[in-house]
Design a protein around this motif. Structure first.
Motif: not given
Length: 231
Positions: A182-194
């Motif tokens: 989840g943290l990696i997903a946020y780091n890669k695309d901060k616009a897609n918090i969901n």
């Protein structure tokens, strides 16, 4: 005649020193065993230090460093064996360097030693350490690879301990990997918090009392409500 006397005296002196050293070695070996039986860590360190002075060996140094590490004396552990990357190091020495450098907040230096351990014997636990450190150092792609390995190889009975609360707790290792994912997903695309929150929710489904994941979710949801750069 004088030469013969001097040679005899020298021989006697060397023999006496040799006997004394041998006796000291026996004493500290016995002392070491007794301290281990009594679970006296300071006594073990004392004994190992004397043995290393009397009869230095790589194995003894590695063991002493490991005892320091287990006693949370990470600086002393590294002072004993150094911090440099060395492919010839024993697994024990590499482990000491990796764990102690991580504990001393040196993620880049710790990473190279965890990489050696993982190369020698890949495991989900080492994959977690690598992923965590790579996230800290900004290597999200590398971390993602370690996370996928970890999720694929984690078994239901594998646990990982966390210490951010006063009382340490354990969660399923797979849940710990999903939190990192989840943290990696946020780091890669901060616009897609969901997307990041959805992964952390998966971790919380596996372990509802996963405190660190709950804190991460709260932080992400707060950013969703108040985007970065806005007061």
């Amino acid at each position: 005649m004088r030469k013969i006397v001097l040679i005899l005296l020298l021989f006697v002196g060397v023999n006496a020193v040799s006997q004394t050293k041998s006796e000291l070695l026996k004493h500290y070996e016995a002392f070491y065993k007794e301290m281990r039986l009594q679970s006296d860590v300071n006594g073990v360190i004392n004994a190992m230090t004397h043995l290393n002075v009397l009869s230095p060996s790589k194995e003894r140094k590695d063991t002493l460093a490991y005892v320091y590490m287990n006693n949370n004396q990470h600086l002393q552990a590294l002072n004993t064996i150094g911090i440099d990357k060395n492919e010839d190091d024993s697994d024990l020495a590499v482990q000491v360097k990796a764990v102690s450098l991580k504990a001393l907040n040196q993620p880049k230096r710790a990473l190279e030693h965890f990489e050696i351990l993982f190369t020698r014997s890949p495991s989900p636990y080492l994959a977690y350490e690598l992923a965590d450190l790579k996230i800290q150092t900004g290597d999200n792609d590398g971390a993602a690879g370690n996370v996928e390995f970890g999720i694929a190889n984690s078994k239901d009975d594998m646990k990982y301990a966390f210490y951010e609360r006063q009382q340490p707790y354990e969660v399923p290792l797979k849940a710990a990997f999903l939190h990192l994912k989840g943290l990696i997903a946020y780091n890669k695309d901060k616009a897609n918090i969901n997307a990041a929150v959805a992964l952390i929710d998966e971790a919380l489904q596996l372990e509802p009392n996963f405190n660190l994941a709950s804190l991460s979710k709260q932080a992400l949801e707060a950013r969703k409500e108040k985007p970065e750069g806005q007061e």
